[in-house]
Write a protein that holds these residues in place. Structure first.
Motif, PDB file in Angstrom:
ATOM      1  N   UNK A   1      36.422  32.236  33.667  1.00 64.51           N
ATOM      2  CA  UNK A   1      37.181  31.998  34.897  1.00 64.51           C
ATOM      3  C   UNK A   1      36.366  32.494  36.094  1.00 64.51           C
ATOM      4  N   UNK A   2      36.273  31.653  37.136  1.00 65.26           N
ATOM      5  CA  UNK A   2      35.576  32.076  38.356  1.00 65.26           C
ATOM      6  C   UNK A   2      36.628  32.211  39.460  1.00 65.26           C
ATOM      7  N   UNK A   3      36.716  33.398  40.041  1.00 58.78           N
ATOM      8  CA  UNK A   3      37.665  33.630  41.140  1.00 58.78           C
ATOM      9  C   UNK A   3      36.911  33.830  42.436  1.00 58.78           C
ATOM     10  N   UNK A   4      37.455  33.280  43.508  1.00 57.84           N
ATOM     11  CA  UNK A   4      36.934  33.625  44.829  1.00 57.84           C
ATOM     12  C   UNK A   4      37.544  34.976  45.215  1.00 57.84           C
ATOM     13  N   UNK A   5      36.725  35.891  45.644  1.00 56.82           N
ATOM     14  CA  UNK A   5      37.198  37.249  45.919  1.00 56.82           C
ATOM     15  C   UNK A   5      38.079  37.271  47.169  1.00 56.82           C
ATOM     16  N   UNK A   6      39.255  37.875  47.015  1.00 60.87           N
ATOM     17  CA  UNK A   6      40.215  37.908  48.118  1.00 60.87           C
ATOM     18  C   UNK A   6      40.606  39.332  48.491  1.00 60.87           C
ATOM     19  N   UNK A   7      40.255  40.318  47.671  1.00 62.26           N
ATOM     20  CA  UNK A   7      40.667  41.695  47.950  1.00 62.26           C
ATOM     21  C   UNK A   7      39.460  42.635  47.847  1.00 62.26           C
ATOM     22  N   UNK A   8      39.604  43.805  48.472  1.00 60.59           N
ATOM     23  CA  UNK A   8      38.519  44.780  48.398  1.00 60.59           C
ATOM     24  C   UNK A   8      38.310  45.262  46.956  1.00 60.59           C
ATOM     25  N   UNK A   9      39.396  45.322  46.221  1.00 58.21           N
ATOM     26  CA  UNK A   9      39.293  45.752  44.813  1.00 58.21           C
ATOM     27  C   UNK A   9      38.417  44.769  44.021  1.00 58.21           C
ATOM     28  N   UNK A  10      38.586  43.490  44.279  1.00 63.06           N
ATOM     29  CA  UNK A  10      37.740  42.498  43.592  1.00 63.06           C
ATOM     30  C   UNK A  10      36.283  42.622  44.043  1.00 63.06           C
ATOM     31  N   UNK A  11      36.085  42.888  45.344  1.00 59.80           N
ATOM     32  CA  UNK A  11      34.710  43.049  45.842  1.00 59.80           C
ATOM     33  C   UNK A  11      34.043  44.245  45.159  1.00 59.80           C
ATOM     34  N   UNK A  12      34.809  45.306  44.962  1.00 62.80           N
ATOM     35  CA  UNK A  12      34.240  46.478  44.283  1.00 62.80           C
ATOM     36  C   UNK A  12      33.844  46.156  42.844  1.00 62.80           C
ATOM     37  N   UNK A  13      34.577  45.252  42.217  1.00 57.43           N
ATOM     38  CA  UNK A  13      34.201  44.833  40.854  1.00 57.43           C
ATOM     39  C   UNK A  13      32.900  44.024  40.884  1.00 57.43           C
ATOM     40  N   UNK A  14      32.715  43.212  41.929  1.00 54.42           N
ATOM     41  CA  UNK A  14      31.427  42.501  42.088  1.00 54.42           C
ATOM     42  C   UNK A  14      30.300  43.519  42.284  1.00 54.42           C
TER      43      UNK A  14
END
Ligand code: COA
Length: 151
Positions: A1-14
């Protein structure tokens, strides 16, 4: 699954994936790796995962209408060679052509490719542009491009 990052929490996972791949594995300095471009409103990040496990990331950096960069493409070692990188490249190109085409609906995507990754980008449809190899973060790179049109 590919998600476009929408939250800071997701950015931190990147960032966690990039720290593992670029900083720990490739010895890029953390200061160079996590940069101001990451936080620009125009930068789009993607997070790839399977079965709830984060596996890869990439980002689109907008340059001008009709031209953007895809960079920071990183897949964790455990998932390499299983198509995650290609999925990231395809989804990033699909979004990029929607968001930053020129007035005719065309887009040039530029990649600053680490030399070892050239065959990977070629398999995704990118070609080398003429020009010298160059060092970035101590790693040899070449520029590659591909052209897309909005459907
Ligand atoms: N050499 C030759 N071909 C390669 C390759 C390599 N190093 N890595 C991938 N490929 C090919 C695959 O064989 C596949 O081709 P096919 O579909 O014809 O079989 C295609 O590229 C897609 O492979 P995929 O499994 O989607 O690639 P990946 O998920 O392993 O991701 C990278 C590729 C380069 C992103 C990954 O190896 C990586 O994160 N490396 C470390 C970080 C890095 O160097 N990033 C690039 C910065 S410019």
């Amino acid at each position: 699954m590919i998600e476009e990052v929408a939250t800071h929490e997701q950015l931190e996972r990147c960032w966690a994936i990039r720290l593992e791949v670029f900083v720990e594995e490739q010895k890029v300095s953390e200061d160079e790796e996590i940069d101001a471009i990451d936080l620009l409103e125009s930068t789009v990040h993607f997070l790839a995962s399977r079965d709830g496990v984060d596996l890869g990331t990439a980002r689109i950096v907008a340059e001008e209408a009709g031209r953007c960069h895809i960079g920071r493409v990183a897949v964790r070692k455990l998932a390499r060679g299983t198509g995650v990188g290609r999925e990231l490249m395809e989804e990033a190109a699909r979004i990029a052509v929607e968001r930053c085409p020129d007035s005719r609906g065309n887009l040039e995507i530029v990649i600053s490719a680490q030399e070892h990754a050239i065959p990977f980008y070629e398999s995704c449809g990118y070609v080398l542009v003429s020009g010298e190899r160059y060092l970035d973060a101590g790693i040899w790179h070449r520029d590659m491009v591909a052209h897309f049109s909005r459907q």
